[in-house]
Design an enzyme around this catalytic site. Structure first.
Site, short mmCIF file in Angstrom:
data_model
loop_
_atom_site.label_atom_id
_atom_site.label_comp_id
_atom_site.label_asym_id
_atom_site.label_seq_id
_atom_site.Cartn_x
_atom_site.Cartn_y
_atom_site.Cartn_z
N GLU A 111 -4.73 5.55 5.36
CA GLU A 111 -4.53 4.37 4.93
C GLU A 111 -3.27 4.12 4.23
OE1 GLU A 111 -4.68 0.96 5.31
OE2 GLU A 111 -6.92 0.28 5.64
N ASP A 112 -2.83 2.74 4.07
CA ASP A 112 -1.57 2.76 3.05
C ASP A 112 -2.34 2.31 1.84
OD1 ASP A 112 -2.46 0.47 4.09
OD2 ASP A 112 -0.63 -0.82 4.34
N ASP A 115 -7.62 -1.71 -1.03
CA ASP A 115 -8.03 -2.58 -1.93
C ASP A 115 -9.37 -3.12 -2.15
OD1 ASP A 115 -7.50 -4.96 -3.67
OD2 ASP A 115 -6.37 -6.40 -1.95
N PHE A 164 0.01 -7.04 -6.78
CA PHE A 164 0.61 -7.06 -5.49
C PHE A 164 1.80 -6.01 -5.30
CE2 PHE A 164 2.38 -8.67 -1.47
CZ PHE A 164 1.46 -8.51 -0.58
N ARG A 177 8.42 -3.91 4.61
CA ARG A 177 7.72 -2.70 5.07
C ARG A 177 8.70 -1.63 5.17
NH1 ARG A 177 2.59 -3.78 6.99
NH2 ARG A 177 2.42 -5.63 8.45
P1 IMP Z 1 -8.91 -3.92 1.98
O1 IMP Z 1 -9.61 -4.17 3.18
O2 IMP Z 1 -9.09 -5.09 1.01
O3 IMP Z 1 -9.08 -2.62 1.33
O4 IMP Z 1 -7.45 -4.06 2.12
C1 IMP Z 1 -6.69 -3.45 2.78
C2 IMP Z 1 -5.47 -3.84 3.54
O5 IMP Z 1 -4.89 -4.89 2.81
C3 IMP Z 1 -4.22 -2.78 3.44
O6 IMP Z 1 -4.38 -2.14 4.70
C4 IMP Z 1 -2.96 -3.77 3.51
O7 IMP Z 1 -2.91 -4.17 4.77
C5 IMP Z 1 -3.44 -4.97 2.60
N1 IMP Z 1 -3.14 -4.90 1.21
C6 IMP Z 1 -4.09 -4.67 -0.02
N2 IMP Z 1 -3.31 -4.92 -0.78
C7 IMP Z 1 -2.30 -4.94 -0.51
C8 IMP Z 1 -0.91 -5.09 -1.44
O8 IMP Z 1 -0.72 -4.97 -2.56
N3 IMP Z 1 0.37 -5.14 -0.74
C9 IMP Z 1 0.43 -5.37 0.72
N4 IMP Z 1 -0.69 -5.15 1.52
C10 IMP Z 1 -1.89 -5.02 0.80
#
Ligand code: IMP
Length: 187
Positions: A111-112, A115, A164, A177
């Site tokens: 994963e990148d 969150d 963010f 990106r």
């Molecule tokens: P989660 O499902 O809430 O853990 O969010 C994961 C996804 O939300 C990541 O794969 C990103 O695509 C997006 N995301 C979460 N935080 C950020 C951020 O700070 N910048 C850009 N994308 C984010």
């Protein structure tokens, strides 16, 4: 704004929001090299499958693969993510499924950023249904204070506060990106 990708910009303006340098290209590459070494050592003789979560993980996945020194395979999931906003929609949808047969295989999800943990939780459920031999998660960034779901991230690039960020695969409304480093929204 023109020519963002090749520059070491001191600031990026998106409308009225200012983003400033946060994690440099050098810091990212050094950490990815370390993670590659650690994973290669942990999976010696195991032929793992790295599963990238598109779109955000493409750059991390690519750099990480170059640091893996053991035999491995690669596949991708594609999930719908934030849409065009900075706030998570709280919903995840599968857009592209895996091609590989992952039953009895050693899986490393790439994963990148984690969150809330919702995406990882969702993917872990999909993968578990195929009875893999093992399953671990590597994420370049983890917003530890934001995690709401019960997830374990085994390989973490950087722990960051709940702010963010953009660049190195991470987008804002699908853009930025292609930046080589990571920028954070300045308050
Ligand atoms: P989660 O499902 O809430 O853990 O969010 C994961 C996804 O939300 C990541 O794969 C990103 O695509 C997006 N995301 C979460 N935080 C950020 C951020 O700070 N910048 C850009 N994308 C984010």
């Amino acid at each position: 704004m023109d020519k963002i990708a090749s520059q070491n910009l001191n600031e990026i303006w998106i409308g009225t929001e200012k983003f400033v340098p946060y994690i440099t290209e050098e810091q990212i590459q050094k950490r990815v090299e370390e993670l590659g070494k650690e994973i290669s050592s942990d999976y010696k003789a195991k032929l793992p499958i790295f599963i990238g979560v598109l779109n955000g993980s493409f750059m991390f996945m690519s750099d990480l693969m170059k640091q893996i020194t053991i035999n491995c395979e690669v596949d991708f999931f594609k999930l719908s993510s934030y849409g065009d906003a900075k706030i998570s929609s709280g919903k995840v949808k599968l857009i592209k499924d895996l091609n590989a047969d992952i039953t009895d295989r050693h899986i490393i999800i790439v994963e990148d950023i984690v969150d809330t943990g919702l995406s990882i939780k969702y993917i872990e459920k999909l993968i578990s249904a195929h009875n893999p031999a093992s399953m671990k998660v590597a994420s370049l960034l983890v917003k530890e204070d934001s995690i709401k779901y019960d997830v374990k991230i085994d390989y973490i690039g950087f722990r960051i506060p709940n702010k963010f960020v953009i660049g190195y695969g991470l987008d804002y409304a699908q853009k930025y990106r292609n930046l080589k480093s990571i920028y954070v929204l300045s308050e």
